[in-house]
Each structure stands twice: as C-alpha cells, then as structure tokens.
Design a protein around this motif. Structure first.
Motif, PDB file in Angstrom:
ATOM      1  N   LYS A  25       0.907  -1.042   0.138  1.00 36.55           N
ATOM      2  CA  LYS A  25      -0.053  -0.149   0.183  1.00 36.55           C
ATOM      3  C   LYS A  25       0.911   1.242  -0.218  1.00 36.55           C
ATOM      4  N   ASN A  26       1.816   1.320   0.612  1.00 36.04           N
ATOM      5  CA  ASN A  26       2.834   2.502   1.061  1.00 36.04           C
ATOM      6  C   ASN A  26       4.117   2.360   0.252  1.00 36.04           C
ATOM      7  N   GLU A  27       4.577   1.307  -0.201  1.00 38.15           N
ATOM      8  CA  GLU A  27       5.795   0.868  -0.791  1.00 38.15           C
ATOM      9  C   GLU A  27       6.764   0.669   0.371  1.00 38.15           C
ATOM     10  N   ILE A  28       6.989   1.437   1.175  1.00 38.05           N
ATOM     11  CA  ILE A  28       7.879   1.048   2.528  1.00 38.05           C
ATOM     12  C   ILE A  28       7.196   1.739   3.710  1.00 38.05           C
ATOM     13  N   SER A  29       7.075   0.803   4.601  1.00 36.39           N
ATOM     14  CA  SER A  29       6.617   1.214   6.046  1.00 36.39           C
ATOM     15  C   SER A  29       7.608   1.092   6.929  1.00 36.39           C
ATOM     16  N   TYR A  30       7.618   2.025   8.230  1.00 37.90           N
ATOM     17  CA  TYR A  30       8.502   2.024   9.062  1.00 37.90           C
ATOM     18  C   TYR A  30       7.903   1.505  10.481  1.00 37.90           C
ATOM     19  N   ALA A  31       8.739   0.888  11.278  1.00 39.11           N
ATOM     20  CA  ALA A  31       8.274   0.700  12.654  1.00 39.11           C
ATOM     21  C   ALA A  31       9.286   1.534  13.700  1.00 39.11           C
ATOM     22  N   TYR A  32       8.528   1.959  14.694  1.00 38.50           N
ATOM     23  CA  TYR A  32       9.382   2.638  15.568  1.00 38.50           C
ATOM     24  C   TYR A  32       9.099   2.203  17.095  1.00 38.50           C
ATOM     25  N   ALA A  33      10.010   2.376  17.965  1.00 40.41           N
ATOM     26  CA  ALA A  33      10.149   1.902  19.149  1.00 40.41           C
ATOM     27  C   ALA A  33      10.811   2.462  20.219  1.00 40.41           C
ATOM     28  N   ILE A  34      10.657   2.297  21.554  1.00 40.92           N
ATOM     29  CA  ILE A  34      10.992   2.934  22.697  1.00 40.92           C
ATOM     30  C   ILE A  34      11.064   1.954  23.690  1.00 40.92           C
ATOM     31  N   THR A  35      12.209   1.946  24.419  1.00 41.74           N
ATOM     32  CA  THR A  35      11.870   1.096  25.711  1.00 41.74           C
ATOM     33  C   THR A  35      11.520   1.895  26.995  1.00 41.74           C
ATOM     34  N   ARG A  36      11.022   1.007  27.854  1.00 42.58           N
ATOM     35  CA  ARG A  36      10.625   1.650  29.026  1.00 42.58           C
ATOM     36  C   ARG A  36      11.515   2.522  29.742  1.00 42.58           C
ATOM     37  N   THR A  37      12.753   2.280  29.586  1.00 38.08           N
ATOM     38  CA  THR A  37      13.984   2.961  30.415  1.00 38.08           C
ATOM     39  C   THR A  37      14.041   4.210  29.469  1.00 38.08           C
ATOM     40  N   GLU A  38      14.279   4.470  28.406  1.00 37.02           N
ATOM     41  CA  GLU A  38      14.161   5.550  27.489  1.00 37.02           C
ATOM     42  C   GLU A  38      13.047   6.320  27.591  1.00 37.02           C
ATOM     43  N   TRP A  39      11.905   5.959  27.707  1.00 40.19           N
ATOM     44  CA  TRP A  39      10.752   6.715  27.734  1.00 40.19           C
ATOM     45  C   TRP A  39      10.549   7.230  29.338  1.00 40.19           C
ATOM     46  N   GLU A  40      10.943   6.602  30.157  1.00 44.54           N
ATOM     47  CA  GLU A  40      11.036   7.247  31.504  1.00 44.54           C
ATOM     48  C   GLU A  40      12.031   8.439  31.550  1.00 44.54           C
ATOM     49  N   LYS A  41      12.988   8.274  31.084  1.00 46.42           N
ATOM     50  CA  LYS A  41      14.208   9.122  30.811  1.00 46.42           C
ATOM     51  C   LYS A  41      13.692  10.627  30.289  1.00 46.42           C
ATOM     52  N   GLU A  42      13.042  10.250  29.188  1.00 44.71           N
ATOM     53  CA  GLU A  42      12.397  11.398  28.113  1.00 44.71           C
ATOM     54  C   GLU A  42      11.591  12.133  28.750  1.00 44.71           C
ATOM     55  N   LYS A  43      10.707  11.423  29.877  1.00 44.69           N
ATOM     56  CA  LYS A  43       9.632  12.022  30.645  1.00 44.69           C
ATOM     57  C   LYS A  43      10.132  12.644  31.790  1.00 44.69           C
TER      58      LYS A  43
END
Length: 50
Positions: A25-43
């Motif tokens: 449908k889109n030719e190329i799709s992307y998956a994104y992720a974040i670990t809990r530790t990265e998210w807690e640090k970001e917030k």
C-alpha cells in the motif's frame, strides 16, 4: 513520507526507527519503538521508589 502526523508523534515521544519493510500500500513502512527506560528518561520519571 506518507503519514507525517504519525512520524511526528513517534519522534515527539522519543521513539526511534527500528525497522523498514516493504508494504504494497505505502511502498515502504517503518516501525518505531522506545524502551521503558528510554521513555522514563525522556519524561523525567524516576522509578526508584524505596
């Protein structure tokens, strides 16, 4: 980039692109992720509750 809103949301939440894959449908799709530790640090959260 087909869905700039989703990309912007992923970036705003500290996510990183972890995978690209072919998508008929889109030719190329992307998956994104974040670990809990990265998210807690970001917030600015501290998980030490002793």
């Amino acid at each position: 980039m087909e869905n700039k809103g989703s990309y912007s949301t992923a970036m705003a939440n500290g996510m990183k692109k972890v995978k690209e894959y072919p998508d008929p449908k889109n030719e190329i799709s992307y998956a994104y992720a974040i670990t809990r530790t990265e998210w807690e640090k970001e917030k600015g959260l501290n998980n030490d509750q002793e």
